[in-house]
Design a protein around this motif. Structure first.
Motif, mmCIF file in Angstrom:
data_model
loop_
_atom_site.group_PDB
_atom_site.id
_atom_site.type_symbol
_atom_site.label_atom_id
_atom_site.label_comp_id
_atom_site.label_asym_id
_atom_site.label_seq_id
_atom_site.Cartn_x
_atom_site.Cartn_y
_atom_site.Cartn_z
ATOM 1 N N ILE A 110 -40.531 22.730 -22.492
ATOM 2 C CA ILE A 110 -39.835 21.694 -21.730
ATOM 3 C C ILE A 110 -38.588 21.281 -22.500
ATOM 4 C CG2 ILE A 110 -39.987 19.384 -20.742
ATOM 5 C CD1 ILE A 110 -42.981 19.846 -20.393
ATOM 6 N N LEU A 111 -37.427 21.528 -21.883
ATOM 7 C CA LEU A 111 -36.158 21.190 -22.514
ATOM 8 C C LEU A 111 -35.809 19.720 -22.301
ATOM 9 C CD1 LEU A 111 -34.160 24.356 -21.415
ATOM 10 C CD2 LEU A 111 -35.162 23.911 -23.649
ATOM 11 N N SER A 112 -36.064 19.229 -21.094
ATOM 12 C CA SER A 112 -35.806 17.821 -20.810
ATOM 13 C C SER A 112 -36.718 17.375 -19.681
ATOM 14 C CB SER A 112 -34.338 17.601 -20.424
ATOM 15 O OG SER A 112 -34.060 18.202 -19.180
ATOM 16 N N SER A 113 -37.026 16.095 -19.694
ATOM 17 C CA SER A 113 -37.833 15.523 -18.628
ATOM 18 C C SER A 113 -37.397 14.082 -18.442
ATOM 19 C CB SER A 113 -39.311 15.640 -18.988
ATOM 20 O OG SER A 113 -39.905 14.450 -19.268
ATOM 21 N N ARG A 114 -37.352 13.673 -17.197
ATOM 22 C CA ARG A 114 -36.936 12.302 -16.924
ATOM 23 C C ARG A 114 -37.544 11.829 -15.616
ATOM 24 N NH1 ARG A 114 -30.722 12.469 -14.881
ATOM 25 N NH2 ARG A 114 -31.061 13.819 -13.107
ATOM 26 N N THR A 115 -37.620 10.520 -15.491
ATOM 27 C CA THR A 115 -38.071 9.892 -14.255
ATOM 28 C C THR A 115 -36.828 9.390 -13.534
ATOM 29 O OG1 THR A 115 -40.091 9.187 -15.369
ATOM 30 C CG2 THR A 115 -39.563 8.107 -13.295
ATOM 31 N N VAL A 116 -36.734 9.671 -12.231
ATOM 32 C CA VAL A 116 -35.583 9.215 -11.448
ATOM 33 C C VAL A 116 -36.070 8.323 -10.315
ATOM 34 C CG1 VAL A 116 -34.099 11.178 -12.005
ATOM 35 C CG2 VAL A 116 -35.577 11.309 -10.021
ATOM 36 N N ASP A 117 -35.188 7.390 -9.905
ATOM 37 C CA ASP A 117 -35.539 6.494 -8.808
ATOM 38 C C ASP A 117 -35.143 7.123 -7.475
ATOM 39 O OD1 ASP A 117 -32.791 6.187 -8.693
ATOM 40 O OD2 ASP A 117 -32.794 4.112 -9.381
ATOM 41 N N ALA A 118 -35.264 6.365 -6.405
ATOM 42 C CA ALA A 118 -34.989 6.882 -5.057
ATOM 43 C C ALA A 118 -33.545 7.342 -4.897
ATOM 44 C CB ALA A 118 -35.327 5.822 -4.008
ATOM 45 N N MET B 195 -29.852 26.601 -34.798
ATOM 46 C CA MET B 195 -30.376 27.568 -33.818
ATOM 47 C C MET B 195 -31.324 26.903 -32.811
ATOM 48 S SD MET B 195 -30.300 30.556 -32.557
ATOM 49 C CE MET B 195 -29.768 31.857 -33.607
ATOM 50 N N PRO B 196 -32.380 26.209 -33.232
ATOM 51 C CA PRO B 196 -33.269 25.617 -32.231
ATOM 52 C C PRO B 196 -32.679 24.437 -31.473
ATOM 53 C CG PRO B 196 -34.178 25.317 -34.436
ATOM 54 C CD PRO B 196 -32.912 26.093 -34.580
ATOM 55 N N LEU B 197 -31.784 23.690 -32.097
ATOM 56 C CA LEU B 197 -31.247 22.503 -31.440
ATOM 57 C C LEU B 197 -30.045 22.784 -30.551
ATOM 58 C CD1 LEU B 197 -31.490 19.887 -34.332
ATOM 59 C CD2 LEU B 197 -33.036 20.215 -32.399
ATOM 60 N N LEU B 198 -29.165 23.674 -30.979
ATOM 61 C CA LEU B 198 -27.905 23.875 -30.265
ATOM 62 C C LEU B 198 -27.816 25.203 -29.509
ATOM 63 C CD1 LEU B 198 -25.542 22.562 -33.085
ATOM 64 C CD2 LEU B 198 -26.411 21.311 -31.113
ATOM 65 N N VAL B 199 -28.406 26.246 -30.040
ATOM 66 C CA VAL B 199 -28.223 27.581 -29.444
ATOM 67 C C VAL B 199 -29.376 27.971 -28.527
ATOM 68 C CG1 VAL B 199 -27.900 30.030 -29.965
ATOM 69 C CG2 VAL B 199 -26.824 28.302 -31.407
ATOM 70 N N ARG B 200 -30.599 27.868 -29.007
ATOM 71 C CA ARG B 200 -31.775 28.361 -28.273
ATOM 72 C C ARG B 200 -31.891 27.808 -26.848
ATOM 73 N NH1 ARG B 200 -36.952 27.443 -31.491
ATOM 74 N NH2 ARG B 200 -36.023 29.011 -32.823
ATOM 75 N N PRO B 201 -31.662 26.521 -26.596
ATOM 76 C CA PRO B 201 -31.804 26.026 -25.220
ATOM 77 C C PRO B 201 -30.815 26.646 -24.230
ATOM 78 C CG PRO B 201 -31.819 24.202 -26.767
ATOM 79 C CD PRO B 201 -31.446 25.431 -27.542
ATOM 80 N N HIS B 202 -29.754 27.279 -24.736
ATOM 81 C CA HIS B 202 -28.730 27.835 -23.850
ATOM 82 C C HIS B 202 -28.749 29.356 -23.776
ATOM 83 C CE1 HIS B 202 -27.144 23.799 -23.650
ATOM 84 N NE2 HIS B 202 -27.175 23.755 -24.968
ATOM 85 N N LEU B 203 -29.690 30.012 -24.442
ATOM 86 C CA LEU B 203 -29.730 31.472 -24.436
ATOM 87 C C LEU B 203 -30.155 32.036 -23.082
ATOM 88 C CD1 LEU B 203 -31.202 32.357 -27.932
ATOM 89 C CD2 LEU B 203 -28.852 32.627 -27.133
ATOM 90 N N LEU B 204 -31.098 31.395 -22.435
ATOM 91 C CA LEU B 204 -31.592 31.837 -21.129
ATOM 92 C C LEU B 204 -31.491 30.677 -20.144
ATOM 93 C CD1 LEU B 204 -34.811 33.743 -22.241
ATOM 94 C CD2 LEU B 204 -32.638 34.737 -21.585
ATOM 95 N N PRO B 205 -31.302 30.983 -18.859
ATOM 96 C CA PRO B 205 -31.194 29.894 -17.878
ATOM 97 C C PRO B 205 -32.525 29.152 -17.724
ATOM 98 C CG PRO B 205 -31.220 32.025 -16.776
ATOM 99 C CD PRO B 205 -31.156 32.307 -18.245
ATOM 100 N N ALA B 206 -32.435 27.847 -17.638
ATOM 101 C CA ALA B 206 -33.626 27.017 -17.488
ATOM 102 C C ALA B 206 -34.035 26.917 -16.025
ATOM 103 C CB ALA B 206 -33.344 25.622 -18.039
ATOM 104 N N THR B 207 -35.297 26.645 -15.807
ATOM 105 C CA THR B 207 -35.845 26.411 -14.473
ATOM 106 C C THR B 207 -35.918 24.906 -14.265
ATOM 107 O OG1 THR B 207 -37.150 28.431 -14.613
ATOM 108 C CG2 THR B 207 -37.844 26.803 -12.987
ATOM 109 N N GLN B 208 -35.506 24.452 -13.088
ATOM 110 C CA GLN B 208 -35.538 23.019 -12.759
ATOM 111 C C GLN B 208 -36.751 22.738 -11.877
ATOM 112 O OE1 GLN B 208 -33.200 21.158 -14.221
ATOM 113 N NE2 GLN B 208 -32.231 23.006 -15.004
#
Length: 153
Positions: free
Chosen positions: A61-69, A15-28
């Protein structure tokens, strides 16, 4: 009983790993690097690793990453020697060094991206999960009732 325990543990993990992150739309969220982000910096071998923060302090926070230019995800930022030379005058004042390093990271085109669920979605998320568990419980109760009736006749 062992099968029941195994299914319970599997559901509690799934439930917390596979289902919960997809129940509601995430904000980017995309933001430039600031001195505040440098508070969560880990530094090793001249590389800088950043942790994205979001505007909502209670967010999940579902995911976080650093991106280059170019928008490619990077695991760490290697600051060139020229960038560190620009920040040498700020080394005398500890308060200014963070601003200088953050400005250099931003000048190189790095930014932070995060995907999160705002704290305002806590209760809708709880109700959605409750509905899933209730549906599973009713389905199992109905299945067991049907199975027992067939066995008795």
């Amino acid at each position: 009983m062992a099968i029941t325990l195994a299914v319970f543990v599997a559901v509690q993990i799934a439930m917390p790993l596979l289902v919960r992150p997809h129940l509601l739309p995430a904000t980017q969220s995309t933001s430039e690097v600031t001195a505040a982000h440098l508070a969560a910096v880990s530094q090793g071998d001249g590389d800088v690793r950043l942790e994205a923060s979001v505007p909502d302090a209670g967010a999940w926070i579902l995911s976080s990453r650093t991106v280059d230019a170019e928008g490619r995800a990077v695991s760490s930022i290697s600051l060139p020697a020229s960038s560190m030379e620009r920040c040498e005058p700020a080394l005398e004042e500890a308060a200014r060094i963070g601003d200088c390093v953050a400005a250099e990271i931003t000048r190189l085109g790095y930014r932070l991206e995060a995907s999160y669920l705002p704290s305002s979605r806590f209760w809708p998320l709880q109700w959605a999960e409750t509905g899933i568990y209730l549906g599973l419980a009713l389905g199992l109760a109905g299945g067991c009732s049907s199975w027992v009736r067939r066995r008795l006749t």
